[in-house]
Design an enzyme around this catalytic site. Structure first.
Site, short mmCIF file in Angstrom:
data_model
loop_
_atom_site.label_atom_id
_atom_site.label_comp_id
_atom_site.label_asym_id
_atom_site.label_seq_id
_atom_site.Cartn_x
_atom_site.Cartn_y
_atom_site.Cartn_z
N TYR A 1 0.84 -1.21 0.00
CA TYR A 1 0.00 0.00 0.00
C TYR A 1 0.87 1.26 0.00
CZ TYR A 1 -4.23 2.72 1.16
OH TYR A 1 -5.29 3.60 1.16
N GLY B 1 6.42 0.59 10.49
CA GLY B 1 5.19 0.76 9.70
C GLY B 1 5.16 -0.25 8.58
N CYS B 2 5.14 -1.53 8.94
CA CYS B 2 5.39 -2.60 7.96
C CYS B 2 4.20 -2.96 7.09
CB CYS B 2 5.86 -3.86 8.70
SG CYS B 2 4.64 -4.56 9.84
N GLU C 1 -5.58 -5.57 11.89
CA GLU C 1 -5.81 -6.37 10.67
C GLU C 1 -4.48 -6.74 10.03
OE1 GLU C 1 -8.66 -7.35 8.73
OE2 GLU C 1 -9.85 -7.04 10.55
N TRP D 1 1.25 -4.75 5.44
CA TRP D 1 0.94 -6.18 5.38
C TRP D 1 2.18 -7.03 5.14
CZ3 TRP D 1 -2.47 -2.46 3.66
CH2 TRP D 1 -3.75 -2.49 4.23
N GLY D 2 3.34 -6.43 5.34
CA GLY D 2 4.58 -7.20 5.31
C GLY D 2 5.15 -7.47 3.94
N THR E 1 3.50 -2.32 13.40
CA THR E 1 2.27 -1.82 12.83
C THR E 1 1.31 -1.42 13.95
OG1 THR E 1 0.35 -2.30 11.40
CG2 THR E 1 1.27 -4.14 12.63
N CYS F 1 -5.95 12.27 -5.15
CA CYS F 1 -4.54 12.07 -4.82
C CYS F 1 -3.71 11.78 -6.07
CB CYS F 1 -4.39 10.93 -3.82
SG CYS F 1 -4.91 11.36 -2.14
#
Length: 387
Positions: free
Chosen positions: A139, A177-178, A203, A180-181, A199, A357
């Site tokens: 993301y 701030g990983c 979720e 979803w890895g 994180t 954005c």
């Protein structure tokens, strides 16, 4: 809120409104027409849109869009023209003084407040983000240098970071701030490193358990960055610094410094703004990223001063336009399966978010930087890697 007018009555009512001529002239600077026929023209259904936009800026514009009081077929092109012509700077909203003072005087990203964005944004559901993002659920901005698909662009970005950090098997990496890895899994698979990720999203932490079950040497911690005090061979932070806040920039850098071994590298990947003294966007703050605060180059430099040597600064903000448009296409394609859960107002909110954005990056109004910071500095100089 007033109901939209019937189409046959709209034009006369709009033209009779006290702000019509001013708004028309303003938009003309950006080659935008009210109720024109081009994809980027603004189709206004009620004059309330004029009042809200002039009084509240993007907050009023965004909320009236969410309510269906105006439309644009190509919302991204509407905002691109608006921003490129600096129309946003010509409007000084009268009702946002408190918002500006709050952002400057209050620590909106304290340890207690920091968890709010995780709950409001990142905890919408892993299935939702899996449908919108690439196969690794990355993301953040992709790197489209030689890529033609979202998956390829995201993998290129992850590999670029690994090479900038000169990762070697056996190294232990901290990911602040990983998400979803995606980085941790990629680096573990391709470069043989071990990773610890922080994180504030439950979720994301739950998703991380599935990666750990695959035997990857990655650890997810539901933890604020200020709480960690361990040593690592390298530190990375991809798309998290935007949530740190100006009052915490220095502490953030001090955390990265204390966690980085002597001679190590810290890569900071962050969205940034062109000016130092500005207020976070009120609509984005309220509906998308609570308490977000984009840094400027000067603010990052101030925060890192005396702690790190800046070895490299790479801007590929234009790539975020492509990334956001790819996310929008995925979101639009998969929306039918989420409509019942989220509702039509959420759809308009998310459309406004992604496309406005994309336009901001397209207009070069905001940037995407990768900083390579060294402790204490690379002897002989750092060799830049961009492809």
């Amino acid at each position: 809120m007033n109901a939209p007018l019937k189409e046959t009555d709209t034009t006369n009512v709009l033209e009779q409104h006290k702000s019509y001529r001013f708004v028309t002239d303003l938009l003309a600077r950006a080659d935008i027409q009210i109720n024109g026929t081009r994809p980027w023209d603004m189709r206004v259904h009620t004059p309330e849109v004029f009042d809200r936009a002039l009084a509240e800026g993007n907050l009023g514009l965004g909320e009236t869009y969410m309510a269906g009081l105006w439309d644009a077929e190509r919302l991204d092109e509407f905002f691109f023209r608006l921003l490129r012509a600096n129309i946003n700077k010509a409007v000084q909203p009268s009702k946002l003084v408190f918002h500006a003072l709050r952002a400057k005087l209050t620590n909106l990203q304290s340890v207690k407040r920091a968890w709010k964005v995780g709950e409001a944004h990142y905890d919408l559901g892993n299935d939702f983000y899996a449908a919108m993002l690439d196969q690794r659920m990355t993301y953040t901005c992709g790197y489209w240098h030689d890529a033609e698909t979202l998956d390829a662009a995201q993998e290129a970005k992850l590999d670029l970071i690994c090479r900038k950090l000169d990762l070697k098997p056996g190294m232990r990496i901290l990911d602040i701030g990983c998400g979803w890895g995606s980085f941790m899994a990629y680096a573990a698979e391709h470069y043989g490193v071990e990773c610890v990720g922080l994180t504030i999203s439950r979720e994301q932490a739950d998703y991380g358990k599935s990666l750990m079950k695959k035997g990857l040497p990655v650890e997810f911690r539901l933890q604020d960055y200020r709480e960690i005090d361990e040593q690592f061979d390298a530190v990375i932070s991809i798309g998290m610094f935007e949530h740190v806040g100006r009052k915490n920039h220095r502490e953030y850098m001090e955390v990265a410094h204390r966690c980085l071994k002597e001679g190590g590298l810290f890569l900071l990947h962050t969205i940034g703004k062109n000016v130092r003294e500005s207020t976070p966007d009120p609509w984005v703050d309220k509906y998308i990223f609570p308490n977000g605060d984009l840094p400027s180059i000067g603010q990052i430099g101030d925060a890192a001063g005396g702690l790190f040597v800046t070895e490299d600064l790479h801007n590929f903000g234009a790539d975020y336009d492509k990334t956001l448009m790819a996310w929008w296409e995925n979101f639009e394609h998969h929306w039918p399966q989420f409509r019942a859960r989220f509702g039509d107002e959420f759809y308009r909110m998310w459309r406004y978010y992604l496309l406005s954005c994309a336009a901001a990056f397209r207009a070069r109004d905001i940037q995407l930087w990768q900083w390579v910071l060294a402790k204490p500095g690379v002897l002989g100089g750092y060799q830049r890697i961009t492809s």
